[in-house]
Scaffold this motif. Structure first.
Motif, PDB file in Angstrom:
ATOM      1  N   GLU A  88      44.497  46.258  26.554  1.00 53.30           N
ATOM      2  CA  GLU A  88      44.931  47.248  25.571  1.00 53.30           C
ATOM      3  C   GLU A  88      43.883  48.342  25.409  1.00 53.30           C
ATOM      4  O   GLU A  88      44.222  49.517  25.259  1.00 53.30           O
ATOM      5  CB  GLU A  88      45.197  46.576  24.222  1.00 53.30           C
ATOM      6  N   GLN A  89      42.603  47.962  25.443  1.00 54.75           N
ATOM      7  CA  GLN A  89      41.521  48.931  25.293  1.00 54.75           C
ATOM      8  C   GLN A  89      41.297  49.740  26.560  1.00 54.75           C
ATOM      9  O   GLN A  89      40.863  50.885  26.502  1.00 54.75           O
ATOM     10  CB  GLN A  89      40.219  48.216  24.928  1.00 54.75           C
ATOM     11  N   ASP A  90      41.558  49.133  27.714  1.00 51.13           N
ATOM     12  CA  ASP A  90      41.306  49.775  29.002  1.00 51.13           C
ATOM     13  C   ASP A  90      42.537  49.630  29.897  1.00 51.13           C
ATOM     14  O   ASP A  90      42.671  48.647  30.624  1.00 51.13           O
ATOM     15  CB  ASP A  90      40.083  49.131  29.668  1.00 51.13           C
ATOM     16  N   PRO A  91      43.445  50.599  29.861  1.00 54.91           N
ATOM     17  CA  PRO A  91      44.658  50.485  30.674  1.00 54.91           C
ATOM     18  C   PRO A  91      44.397  50.545  32.180  1.00 54.91           C
ATOM     19  O   PRO A  91      45.284  50.255  32.965  1.00 54.91           O
ATOM     20  CB  PRO A  91      45.512  51.673  30.213  1.00 54.91           C
ATOM     21  N   ASP A  92      43.179  50.892  32.595  1.00 56.90           N
ATOM     22  CA  ASP A  92      42.827  50.923  34.014  1.00 56.90           C
ATOM     23  C   ASP A  92      42.341  49.572  34.534  1.00 56.90           C
ATOM     24  O   ASP A  92      42.032  49.428  35.714  1.00 56.90           O
ATOM     25  CB  ASP A  92      41.733  51.971  34.265  1.00 56.90           C
ATOM     26  N   LEU A  93      42.265  48.565  33.658  1.00 59.01           N
ATOM     27  CA  LEU A  93      41.731  47.251  34.006  1.00 59.01           C
ATOM     28  C   LEU A  93      42.710  46.446  34.865  1.00 59.01           C
ATOM     29  O   LEU A  93      43.902  46.375  34.574  1.00 59.01           O
ATOM     30  CB  LEU A  93      41.426  46.462  32.728  1.00 59.01           C
ATOM     31  N   TRP A  94      42.176  45.837  35.911  1.00 59.26           N
ATOM     32  CA  TRP A  94      42.920  44.883  36.730  1.00 59.26           C
ATOM     33  C   TRP A  94      42.483  43.485  36.299  1.00 59.26           C
ATOM     34  O   TRP A  94      41.296  43.227  36.123  1.00 59.26           O
ATOM     35  CB  TRP A  94      42.576  45.034  38.200  1.00 59.26           C
ATOM     36  N   VAL A  95      43.444  42.576  36.158  1.00 58.55           N
ATOM     37  CA  VAL A  95      43.147  41.173  35.850  1.00 58.55           C
ATOM     38  C   VAL A  95      43.760  40.330  36.965  1.00 58.55           C
ATOM     39  O   VAL A  95      44.963  40.393  37.205  1.00 58.55           O
ATOM     40  CB  VAL A  95      43.721  40.745  34.483  1.00 58.55           C
ATOM     41  N   VAL A  96      42.921  39.574  37.642  1.00 62.07           N
ATOM     42  CA  VAL A  96      43.367  38.724  38.744  1.00 62.07           C
ATOM     43  C   VAL A  96      43.068  37.278  38.373  1.00 62.07           C
ATOM     44  O   VAL A  96      41.954  36.947  37.980  1.00 62.07           O
ATOM     45  CB  VAL A  96      42.643  39.079  40.059  1.00 62.07           C
ATOM     46  N   GLU A  97      44.075  36.421  38.490  1.00 62.52           N
ATOM     47  CA  GLU A  97      43.878  34.995  38.250  1.00 62.52           C
ATOM     48  C   GLU A  97      43.960  34.262  39.580  1.00 62.52           C
ATOM     49  O   GLU A  97      44.823  34.563  40.406  1.00 62.52           O
ATOM     50  CB  GLU A  97      44.921  34.436  37.299  1.00 62.52           C
ATOM     51  N   ALA A  98      43.067  33.291  39.758  1.00 61.79           N
ATOM     52  CA  ALA A  98      43.030  32.550  41.014  1.00 61.79           C
ATOM     53  C   ALA A  98      42.817  31.071  40.753  1.00 61.79           C
ATOM     54  O   ALA A  98      42.089  30.685  39.836  1.00 61.79           O
ATOM     55  CB  ALA A  98      41.914  33.074  41.913  1.00 61.79           C
ATOM     56  N   GLN A  99      43.477  30.275  41.552  1.00 63.45           N
ATOM     57  CA  GLN A  99      43.242  28.825  41.586  1.00 63.45           C
ATOM     58  C   GLN A  99      42.404  28.576  42.830  1.00 63.45           C
ATOM     59  O   GLN A  99      42.812  28.944  43.935  1.00 63.45           O
ATOM     60  CB  GLN A  99      44.571  28.087  41.697  1.00 63.45           C
TER      61      GLN A  99
END
Length: 112
Positions: A88-99
């Motif tokens: 919400e604070q940084d709309p340019d942020l990528w979030v990647v989840e990995a197992q």
């Protein structure tokens, strides 16, 4: 782009391919700016514990990957809530989840 950094979408794609090559699985939870966005990783190990890994400045003014939060399976919602607030604070942020089986080894081998 005016600097020599790789576009974020290429870096994220490379991280996902490395995770896959190490026998893991990765998915993009939030997609930010393809060229200059920042990115964070959520690494889940075989116990279900989740580690939030971020690229942070080090004491020698370089960058290094650091585990900034860690939660067991029962409290994983805390990390997801944190990622939601960051997005919400940084709309340019990528979030990647990995197992991945050995999250510590993977983090240790990552280049800044």
């Amino acid at each position: 782009m005016s600097d020599s950094r790789l576009p974020t979408h290429l870096v994220v794609g490379g991280l996902m391919r490395q995770i896959s090559a190490d026998g893991g699985f990765a998915v993009i939870l939030a997609k930010g700016d393809p060229d200059s966005g920042t990115y964070i990783l959520l690494l889940r190990d075989r116990t279900g514990a989740v580690k939030l890994v971020e690229r942070r400045p080090s004491a020698d003014f370089a960058f290094e990957w650091q585990v900034t939060q860690e939660e067991p399976l029962e409290n994983e919602r805390k990390i997801y809530d944190f990622c939601d607030r960051r997005s919400e604070q940084d709309p340019d942020l990528w979030v990647v989840e990995a197992q991945i089986d050995d999250a510590e080894r993977f983090v240790a081998q990552m280049r800044p």
